[in-house]
Design an enzyme around this catalytic site. Structure first.
Site, mmCIF file in Angstrom:
data_model
loop_
_atom_site.group_PDB
_atom_site.id
_atom_site.type_symbol
_atom_site.label_atom_id
_atom_site.label_comp_id
_atom_site.label_asym_id
_atom_site.label_seq_id
_atom_site.Cartn_x
_atom_site.Cartn_y
_atom_site.Cartn_z
ATOM 1 N N HIS A 1 0.859 -1.193 0.000
ATOM 2 C CA HIS A 1 0.000 0.000 0.000
ATOM 3 C C HIS A 1 0.894 1.242 0.000
ATOM 4 O O HIS A 1 1.981 1.239 0.605
ATOM 5 C CB HIS A 1 -0.896 -0.007 1.241
ATOM 6 C CG HIS A 1 -1.962 1.040 1.202
ATOM 7 N ND1 HIS A 1 -1.700 2.365 1.477
ATOM 8 C CD2 HIS A 1 -3.274 0.976 0.865
ATOM 9 C CE1 HIS A 1 -2.816 3.062 1.332
ATOM 10 N NE2 HIS A 1 -3.784 2.241 0.958
ATOM 11 N N GLU B 1 -3.793 2.403 -7.246
ATOM 12 C CA GLU B 1 -4.188 3.443 -6.289
ATOM 13 C C GLU B 1 -3.308 4.672 -6.500
ATOM 14 O O GLU B 1 -2.209 4.756 -5.922
ATOM 15 C CB GLU B 1 -4.020 2.937 -4.855
ATOM 16 C CG GLU B 1 -4.926 1.775 -4.514
ATOM 17 C CD GLU B 1 -5.313 1.788 -3.048
ATOM 18 O OE1 GLU B 1 -6.513 1.791 -2.771
ATOM 19 O OE2 GLU B 1 -4.421 1.825 -2.184
HETATM 20 P P1 13P Z 1 -9.703 6.109 0.218
HETATM 21 O O1 13P Z 1 -10.845 5.320 -0.363
HETATM 22 O O2 13P Z 1 -9.976 6.651 1.586
HETATM 23 O O3 13P Z 1 -9.183 7.132 -0.743
HETATM 24 O O4 13P Z 1 -8.484 5.062 0.455
HETATM 25 C C1 13P Z 1 -8.116 4.215 -0.577
HETATM 26 C C2 13P Z 1 -7.151 3.245 -0.063
HETATM 27 O O5 13P Z 1 -6.015 3.548 0.189
HETATM 28 C C3 13P Z 1 -7.595 1.884 0.163
HETATM 29 O O6 13P Z 1 -6.523 1.102 0.542
#
Ligand code: 13P
Length: 241
Positions: free
Chosen positions: A84, A156
Protein backbone atom coordinates in the site's frame (compact mmCIF):
# COMPACT_ATOMS: atom_id res chain seq x y z
CA UNK A 1 -5.57 2.27 11.44
CA UNK A 2 -9.26 2.80 12.05
CA UNK A 3 -11.84 1.01 14.15
CA UNK A 4 -12.60 -0.31 17.61
CA UNK A 5 -14.45 -3.38 18.82
CA UNK A 6 -17.88 -1.74 19.06
CA UNK A 7 -17.69 0.13 15.76
CA UNK A 8 -16.29 -2.92 13.96
CA UNK A 9 -19.15 -5.06 15.24
CA UNK A 10 -21.76 -2.64 13.93
CA UNK A 11 -20.01 -2.33 10.57
CA UNK A 12 -19.49 -6.06 10.08
CA UNK A 13 -23.06 -6.85 11.10
CA UNK A 14 -24.37 -4.42 8.49
CA UNK A 15 -22.17 -5.91 5.78
CA UNK A 16 -23.12 -9.45 6.75
CA UNK A 17 -26.81 -8.59 6.62
CA UNK A 18 -26.62 -6.96 3.19
CA UNK A 19 -23.89 -8.56 1.11
CA UNK A 20 -23.90 -11.93 -0.60
CA UNK A 21 -20.93 -13.08 -2.64
CA UNK A 22 -22.25 -13.77 -6.15
CA UNK A 23 -20.80 -15.73 -9.05
CA UNK A 24 -18.13 -13.28 -10.06
CA UNK A 25 -18.31 -10.79 -7.21
CA UNK A 26 -16.29 -11.24 -4.07
CA UNK A 27 -16.19 -9.00 -1.00
CA UNK A 28 -13.42 -8.91 1.57
CA UNK A 29 -12.75 -6.88 4.69
CA UNK A 30 -9.08 -6.13 5.44
CA UNK A 31 -8.72 -5.15 9.08
CA UNK A 32 -5.87 -4.14 11.41
CA UNK A 33 -4.13 -7.13 13.03
CA UNK A 34 -5.77 -6.95 16.52
CA UNK A 35 -9.24 -7.03 14.93
CA UNK A 36 -8.67 -9.95 12.56
CA UNK A 37 -9.99 -12.50 15.05
CA UNK A 38 -13.11 -10.38 15.56
CA UNK A 39 -13.51 -9.93 11.80
CA UNK A 40 -13.11 -13.67 11.21
CA UNK A 41 -15.65 -14.51 13.93
CA UNK A 42 -18.21 -11.92 12.78
CA UNK A 43 -17.95 -12.94 9.11
CA UNK A 44 -17.99 -16.70 9.71
CA UNK A 45 -20.57 -18.35 7.48
CA UNK A 46 -21.34 -15.10 5.65
CA UNK A 47 -19.47 -15.90 2.44
CA UNK A 48 -17.53 -12.66 2.90
CA UNK A 49 -13.75 -13.01 3.02
CA UNK A 50 -11.32 -11.24 5.30
CA UNK A 51 -7.72 -10.20 5.08
CA UNK A 52 -4.87 -8.27 6.65
CA UNK A 53 -3.40 -4.93 5.67
CA UNK A 54 0.28 -5.93 5.78
CA UNK A 55 2.57 -8.90 6.50
CA UNK A 56 6.25 -9.60 7.03
CA UNK A 57 8.40 -10.88 4.19
CA UNK A 58 9.72 -13.48 6.67
CA UNK A 59 7.86 -16.57 7.88
CA UNK A 60 9.22 -16.61 11.45
CA UNK A 61 12.17 -15.50 13.53
CA UNK A 62 13.60 -12.53 15.39
CA UNK A 63 11.52 -9.78 13.78
CA UNK A 64 9.89 -8.19 16.83
CA UNK A 65 6.58 -6.52 16.08
CA UNK A 66 6.10 -8.21 12.70
CA UNK A 67 3.29 -10.58 11.68
CA UNK A 68 4.01 -13.42 9.26
CA UNK A 69 1.97 -14.93 6.48
CA UNK A 70 2.13 -18.25 8.32
CA UNK A 71 0.42 -16.64 11.33
CA UNK A 72 -2.30 -15.13 9.17
CA UNK A 73 -2.87 -18.40 7.34
CA UNK A 74 -3.27 -20.28 10.60
CA UNK A 75 -6.39 -18.24 11.35
CA UNK A 76 -7.97 -18.76 7.92
CA UNK A 77 -6.99 -15.41 6.41
CA UNK A 78 -7.66 -15.18 2.66
CA UNK A 79 -6.23 -11.84 1.52
CA UNK A 80 -3.40 -9.53 2.49
CA UNK A 81 -2.71 -6.04 1.17
CA UNK A 82 0.88 -5.67 0.01
CA UNK A 83 2.73 -2.47 -0.87
CA UNK A 84 0.00 0.00 0.00
CA UNK A 85 1.32 3.48 -0.79
CA UNK A 86 1.23 4.37 2.91
CA UNK A 87 3.57 1.45 3.61
CA UNK A 88 5.82 2.53 0.77
CA UNK A 89 5.93 6.24 1.66
CA UNK A 90 5.59 6.31 5.47
CA UNK A 91 7.48 3.11 6.28
CA UNK A 92 10.00 3.05 3.45
CA UNK A 93 8.95 -0.25 1.86
CA UNK A 94 10.95 -0.69 -1.32
CA UNK A 95 9.84 -2.37 -4.54
CA UNK A 96 12.10 -5.31 -3.63
CA UNK A 97 10.56 -5.62 -0.16
CA UNK A 98 7.06 -5.44 -1.62
CA UNK A 99 8.00 -8.28 -4.01
CA UNK A 100 9.31 -10.30 -1.04
CA UNK A 101 6.06 -9.68 0.86
CA UNK A 102 4.03 -10.80 -2.14
CA UNK A 103 6.12 -13.98 -2.26
CA UNK A 104 5.58 -14.53 1.48
CA UNK A 105 1.83 -14.21 1.02
CA UNK A 106 1.77 -16.72 -1.84
CA UNK A 107 4.08 -19.13 -0.01
CA UNK A 108 1.55 -19.19 2.82
CA UNK A 109 -1.52 -19.68 0.67
CA UNK A 110 -2.75 -16.08 0.94
CA UNK A 111 -3.90 -13.94 -1.98
CA UNK A 112 -1.87 -10.72 -2.05
CA UNK A 113 -3.60 -7.51 -3.08
CA UNK A 114 -0.66 -5.71 -4.67
CA UNK A 115 -1.00 -1.92 -4.61
CA UNK A 116 0.70 0.22 -7.21
CA UNK A 117 0.30 3.86 -8.12
CA UNK A 118 2.02 7.15 -8.80
CA UNK A 119 2.34 10.35 -6.76
CA UNK A 120 0.94 13.66 -7.97
CA UNK A 121 4.43 14.87 -8.92
CA UNK A 122 5.05 11.73 -10.95
CA UNK A 123 1.72 12.15 -12.76
CA UNK A 124 2.41 15.82 -13.46
CA UNK A 125 5.82 14.93 -14.89
CA UNK A 126 4.22 12.35 -17.18
CA UNK A 127 5.80 9.44 -15.32
CA UNK A 128 2.66 7.48 -14.39
CA UNK A 129 3.29 4.57 -16.74
CA UNK A 130 7.00 4.42 -15.91
CA UNK A 131 6.19 4.19 -12.19
CA UNK A 132 3.58 1.47 -12.72
CA UNK A 133 6.02 -0.44 -14.92
CA UNK A 134 8.80 -0.18 -12.32
CA UNK A 135 6.50 -1.40 -9.55
CA UNK A 136 5.18 -4.35 -11.58
CA UNK A 137 8.56 -5.27 -13.06
CA UNK A 138 10.08 -5.51 -9.57
CA UNK A 139 7.57 -8.21 -8.69
CA UNK A 140 7.86 -10.03 -11.99
CA UNK A 141 11.67 -9.95 -11.95
CA UNK A 142 11.74 -11.45 -8.46
CA UNK A 143 8.78 -13.81 -8.54
CA UNK A 144 7.77 -14.34 -12.18
CA UNK A 145 4.58 -13.52 -14.01
CA UNK A 146 2.94 -16.60 -12.43
CA UNK A 147 3.03 -14.75 -9.11
CA UNK A 148 0.92 -11.96 -10.58
CA UNK A 149 -1.54 -14.58 -11.81
CA UNK A 150 -2.13 -15.55 -8.17
CA UNK A 151 -2.49 -11.97 -6.95
CA UNK A 152 -5.07 -9.20 -7.19
CA UNK A 153 -3.73 -5.85 -8.39
CA UNK A 154 -4.93 -2.51 -7.08
CA UNK A 155 -4.18 0.72 -8.93
CA UNK A 156 -4.19 3.44 -6.29
CA UNK A 157 -2.95 6.84 -7.46
CA UNK A 158 -1.46 8.36 -4.31
CA UNK A 159 -2.99 11.76 -5.04
CA UNK A 160 -6.46 10.22 -4.90
CA UNK A 161 -6.10 8.31 -1.62
CA UNK A 162 -8.05 9.91 1.20
CA UNK A 163 -8.09 13.25 -0.63
CA UNK A 164 -11.61 13.26 -2.04
CA UNK A 165 -9.99 13.73 -5.43
CA UNK A 166 -10.87 10.66 -7.50
CA UNK A 167 -9.18 9.66 -10.73
CA UNK A 168 -11.58 10.23 -13.61
CA UNK A 169 -12.94 7.01 -15.09
CA UNK A 170 -10.74 7.70 -18.14
CA UNK A 171 -7.60 8.14 -16.01
CA UNK A 172 -8.35 4.93 -14.14
CA UNK A 173 -9.10 3.04 -17.35
CA UNK A 174 -5.91 4.29 -18.99
CA UNK A 175 -3.76 3.12 -16.06
CA UNK A 176 -5.56 -0.23 -15.78
CA UNK A 177 -5.30 -0.83 -19.51
CA UNK A 178 -1.58 -0.05 -19.36
CA UNK A 179 -1.05 -2.45 -16.45
CA UNK A 180 -2.97 -5.22 -18.21
CA UNK A 181 -1.01 -4.63 -21.42
CA UNK A 182 2.28 -4.93 -19.55
CA UNK A 183 1.22 -8.31 -18.16
CA UNK A 184 -0.22 -9.36 -21.53
CA UNK A 185 3.16 -8.82 -23.15
CA UNK A 186 4.42 -11.66 -20.94
CA UNK A 187 1.34 -13.85 -20.68
CA UNK A 188 -1.93 -12.97 -22.40
CA UNK A 189 -3.94 -15.56 -20.46
CA UNK A 190 -2.78 -14.22 -17.10
CA UNK A 191 -3.55 -10.66 -18.20
CA UNK A 192 -7.06 -11.58 -19.34
CA UNK A 193 -7.90 -13.22 -16.02
CA UNK A 194 -6.22 -10.60 -13.83
CA UNK A 195 -8.40 -8.67 -11.38
CA UNK A 196 -7.35 -5.01 -11.25
CA UNK A 197 -9.07 -2.95 -8.54
CA UNK A 198 -9.16 0.84 -8.45
CA UNK A 199 -8.61 2.63 -5.13
CA UNK A 200 -8.65 6.33 -4.26
CA UNK A 201 -11.68 8.24 -2.97
CA UNK A 202 -14.23 5.78 -4.34
CA UNK A 203 -17.68 6.86 -3.09
CA UNK A 204 -21.23 5.70 -3.81
CA UNK A 205 -21.60 8.65 -6.18
CA UNK A 206 -18.60 7.90 -8.39
CA UNK A 207 -18.31 4.11 -8.11
CA UNK A 208 -20.63 3.14 -10.97
CA UNK A 209 -18.77 5.13 -13.61
CA UNK A 210 -15.40 3.83 -12.39
CA UNK A 211 -16.62 0.23 -12.30
CA UNK A 212 -18.18 0.76 -15.74
CA UNK A 213 -14.74 1.02 -17.35
CA UNK A 214 -13.69 -2.18 -19.13
CA UNK A 215 -10.45 -2.73 -17.22
CA UNK A 216 -11.70 -1.68 -13.78
CA UNK A 217 -12.72 -4.92 -12.09
CA UNK A 218 -13.64 -3.63 -8.64
CA UNK A 219 -12.49 -1.33 -5.86
CA UNK A 220 -10.17 -1.10 -2.88
CA UNK A 221 -12.10 1.16 -0.57
CA UNK A 222 -10.60 3.16 2.29
CA UNK A 223 -12.57 5.93 3.98
CA UNK A 224 -15.96 4.97 2.54
CA UNK A 225 -15.57 1.41 3.87
CA UNK A 226 -15.86 2.75 7.42
CA UNK A 227 -19.48 3.80 6.89
CA UNK A 228 -21.69 0.79 6.16
CA UNK A 229 -24.17 2.68 3.98
CA UNK A 230 -21.38 4.16 1.85
CA UNK A 231 -19.62 0.85 1.44
CA UNK A 232 -22.89 -0.90 0.57
CA UNK A 233 -23.68 1.85 -1.94
CA UNK A 234 -20.32 1.25 -3.61
CA UNK A 235 -21.00 -2.51 -3.66
CA UNK A 236 -24.38 -1.90 -5.31
CA UNK A 237 -22.59 0.14 -7.99
CA UNK A 238 -20.81 -3.05 -9.10
CA UNK A 239 -24.13 -4.06 -10.61
CA UNK A 240 -24.57 -7.60 -11.89
CA UNK A 241 -21.27 -9.06 -13.15
P1 13P B 1 -9.70 6.11 0.22
O1 13P B 1 -10.85 5.32 -0.36
O2 13P B 1 -9.98 6.65 1.59
O3 13P B 1 -9.18 7.13 -0.74
O4 13P B 1 -8.48 5.06 0.46
C1 13P B 1 -8.12 4.22 -0.58
C2 13P B 1 -7.15 3.25 -0.06
O5 13P B 1 -6.02 3.55 0.19
C3 13P B 1 -7.59 1.88 0.16
O6 13P B 1 -6.52 1.10 0.54
Amino acid sequence: MHGNLAANRRLLESLKASLRAANSIEYAVCAPFPYLAQTAAELKGSGLAWGAQNLSEHDSGAYTGEVSGAMLAEFGCTYVIVGHSERRTLYGETDAQVAAKLAAALRNGLTPILCIGESLGERDRGETEAVLKRQIDAVIAAEGVESVARAVLAYEPIWAIGTGRTATPEQAQSAHEYVRSQIAALDAAVAARLTILYGGSVKPGNAAELFGMPDVDGGLIGGASLVAEDFLGICRALGPR
